[in-house]
Design a protein around this motif. Structure first.
Motif, short mmCIF file in Angstrom:
data_model
loop_
_atom_site.label_atom_id
_atom_site.label_comp_id
_atom_site.label_asym_id
_atom_site.label_seq_id
_atom_site.Cartn_x
_atom_site.Cartn_y
_atom_site.Cartn_z
N TRP A 51 0.89 -1.16 0.00
CA TRP A 51 0.00 0.00 0.00
C TRP A 51 0.93 1.21 0.00
N GLU A 52 1.02 1.89 -1.13
CA GLU A 52 1.98 2.98 -1.24
C GLU A 52 1.57 4.14 -0.34
N GLY A 53 2.52 4.60 0.46
CA GLY A 53 2.25 5.73 1.35
C GLY A 53 2.32 7.06 0.63
N SER A 54 1.92 8.11 1.31
CA SER A 54 1.96 9.44 0.70
C SER A 54 3.40 9.92 0.57
N LYS A 55 4.31 9.31 1.34
CA LYS A 55 5.75 9.64 1.20
C LYS A 55 6.49 8.33 0.84
N PRO A 56 6.35 7.89 -0.40
CA PRO A 56 6.80 6.54 -0.77
C PRO A 56 8.31 6.35 -0.70
N ASP A 57 9.08 7.44 -0.53
CA ASP A 57 10.53 7.26 -0.43
C ASP A 57 10.96 6.85 0.98
N LEU A 58 10.08 7.00 1.93
CA LEU A 58 10.40 6.59 3.31
C LEU A 58 10.45 5.07 3.41
N PRO A 59 11.21 4.53 4.38
CA PRO A 59 11.24 3.07 4.53
C PRO A 59 9.87 2.50 4.89
N THR A 60 9.69 1.28 4.50
CA THR A 60 8.39 0.62 4.60
C THR A 60 8.11 0.09 6.00
N VAL A 61 6.83 0.08 6.37
CA VAL A 61 6.39 -0.55 7.62
C VAL A 61 5.73 -1.88 7.24
N ALA A 62 6.26 -2.97 7.77
CA ALA A 62 5.83 -4.27 7.25
C ALA A 62 5.36 -5.23 8.34
#
Lengths: 413, 413
Positions: A63-74
């Motif tokens: 689910w792409e976040g609004s700040k997609p360059d930030l590291p992912t929460v998984a």
């Protein structure tokens, strides 16, 4: 949510009803595991997630976040099982992570960090004797030699992954970078009864107890059971048998003196020639020792060595001890653990901070990224068994825990 | 004679030299057993014996006496082996009986009663779990249902005998009449060390100790070795393990109080699931109890039952005892035994009157005809093993014993 959980649980287990006498058999890199993964993909797409598969066959629903360059929460877990296993070990973690995404979507939430639900391939060692293959590949911990390991039907890991459409020589490419993840949290059934016994709702894991494994071999002398007088025998089974209750009684005693649990089990035996009319010649037993406190594991192993030395002194049987495995136990991320406890309490749940006696994919993930492990109760602590069971209530509590985790971590500070 | 014994021993074992690291594998009703039997036929023909095969594949080599209507005086044993067995178990009896015939022929002897050397088929239980098939057929003790028993490759007894050219439905015709034999004496290696330990030359067997066999099952509860606390376990292996040294110590003690030997062995174990990370759920052990004194066997079995009851009282594990076999022990013919002792002493040999802890074809023959069993020493008592060995000197003593037996019994009174 309960209705969705029930339906999705059935679907991921490829059944119409979870009551199955034979349990579930979806071994690593088989068509059965593929089938369950196909259901996952469909369910994730229905929730609006985008799907990709890495080179090891791990499936990542994003689910792409609004700040997609930030590291992912998984979050995530696995869908493979042991032979005639249960439908919750692994599935519970995948299901509740999907459920958490559904809840956040239903609530109209928008993450800043991208969110991922990961299905790791081949967590169980039931087929190849090697566990957590997918998460090892993702963390760069995979030993290439594993490719030549064979299953009982003589199929190698290499051949099995090929049959599923993957290429063993590409597996290393599944490794992800140190900055790819902000955090990873796996949810799993407890496979024990501590949460229930102590009146809590969920478990938040502190450390994962990895084993010391010993193989103790007793070498006696074969002979005909009918013609060898009792006072002329060197029976390896007679010589080694007292070790079995000793391991139990020593370790039980140690628990009474210590706060941190330690467990030890003589879980395997291989007796030769194992026929009615021959005195046992060779007996090998396997001992599994676990604690998050590596010193306690060592104390049990040392006591076993001492006891075997005594057995050897008082018999004509020869003993040999081999250390098969001795892994340092794993402590999960302290900040993340404290956050999960806080988030649980905010939901009016009672989280028990506890240790895990079993290993999970998160063990590998924790070597590279801040990681946590949540437990929900399972009936009678039973796992790897057709009667394995977790209530929809507890699965829903798991959804709430993962939803609040995703929500909290997906906000950039 | 020694040179002939050495060559014939090699030939019957289908080798040029008896030193064979792998030992000998000639399972029941296989081409390997056929090959050895073909050698026997050739050797018997060279000695001028006439050959016939019965419906069960037993081979009978006959020397017609001057009064051929009198009942036959017989000896014999078998040529099949266990997997990687020795070259003397069975072969020694066939070889020395042939050797005795050779000696009598060389001496220009003429028998009144006809003499026979018999090769029984399928004495060992190694292939089908059923022993002494050929001698059972000859004595009419064969249970027809055995035909459907399968070997590890799923071949039935029926199919195996068919492949060797026999017909299972004809086996019953191999039965011989009550007046066919005057006597039968089998020679066998001792498979123990009593003759040697007590300074004798040969053994003359009084009784054959047949077993009581028990299966004791402990039913505990599986659980993950890492997640099940020590005080919440029902480990079947821990519960049953003390029985193993108990069987040994109780039986050893009983021997110190009794003149007649009794032996008992926990010789098999089957542990489930037998994997490193699961607590043993079910353990089954097999116990073999032998003595020529049936009361002593019963005392051991009763003691085991009592001890298991105590184990059950003090644990949460459930026990179950099954009696697999309980055969009355066999006493061989007293007159024939006394004659064999006398004949041995006349040869300046020291015969030890002793019991046999193992069963042989003679067990079946003794149910119908006066029968005896002779032992020659074998090195270290080792049998069913590639290192099984008997000296040419001892084989030659066996030849002398059987020659004097044939000679004495072949005279009509």
């Amino acid at each position: 949510m309960k209705q969705w959980l029930k339906e999705t649980l059935d679907d991921l287990n490829l059944v119409d009803d979870m009551a199955s006498a034979q349990g579930f058999t979806r071994l690593s890199y088989t068509a059965e595991e593929d089938d369950s993964i196909a259901v996952f993909k469909r369910k994730a797409e229905e929730l609006g997630l985008s799907i990709r598969e890495d080179e090891a066959g791990n499936v990542i629903a994003s689910w792409e976040g609004s700040k997609p360059d930030l590291p992912t929460v998984a979050s995530g877990s696995h869908l493979d099982t042991v032979v005639n296993g249960g439908g919750y070990d692994g599935v519970a973690g995948v299901l509740t992570a999907l459920g958490a995404i559904k809840q956040l979507k239903d609530d109209g939430f928008t993450p800043e960090h991208s969110l991922e639900v990961i299905v790791f391939r081949s967590e169980e060692s039931a087929r190849f004797g090697v566990s957590t293959v997918g998460s090892k590949a993702m963390t760069g911990l995979l030993d290439e030699s594993i490719g030549d390991v064979r299953d009982l039907e003589n199929v190698t890991v290499k051949e099995a992954v090929q049959a599923c459409g993957y290429n063993w020589s590409e597996f290393a490419k599944a490794e992800r970078g140190p900055n790819d993840f902000k955090s990873f949290v796996e949810l799993h059934i407890e496979q024990g009864t501590q949460i229930e016994d102590n009146g809590y709702d969920v478990g938040v894991v502190n450390g994962i107890a990895t084993p010391i494994r010993l193989k103790v071999k007793a070498q006696g002398k074969a002979g005909h059971t009918g013609t060898t007088p009792m006072d002329k025998r060197n029976d390896a089974f007679v010589a080694i048998a007292p070790l079995v209750p000793y391991v139990q009684s020593f370790t039980k005693q140690l628990n009474e003196e210590q706060k941190t649990p330690v467990v030890a089990t003589v879980s395997t035996v291989d007796l030769s020639p194992n026929v009615m009319n021959v005195i046992p010649d060779t007996v090998e037993i396997g001992i599994d020792i676990r604690s998050v406190d590596d010193d306690l594991k060592k104390r049990v192993a040392d006591a076993i060595r001492g006891y075997v030395a005594k057995l050897e002194e008082t018999s004509t049987t020869q003993f040999e001890i081999q250390e098969l495995v001795n892994n340092t136990s794993i402590l999960l991320d302290k900040d993340l653990r404290e956050l999960l406890v806080q988030l649980g309490e905010d939901l009016d749940l009672q989280p028990l901070v506890m240790d895990s006696g079993a290993g999970h994919d998160v063990m590998n993930m924790s070597t590279k990224w801040p990681s946590g492990l949540l437990f929900i109760p399972c009936r009678d602590g039973l796992s790897h068994h057709p009667d394995e069971y977790a209530t929809l209530d507890d699965l829903e509590k798991g959804v709430q825990m993962l939803a609040t985790y995703y929500k909290n971590m997906s906000q950039s500070e």
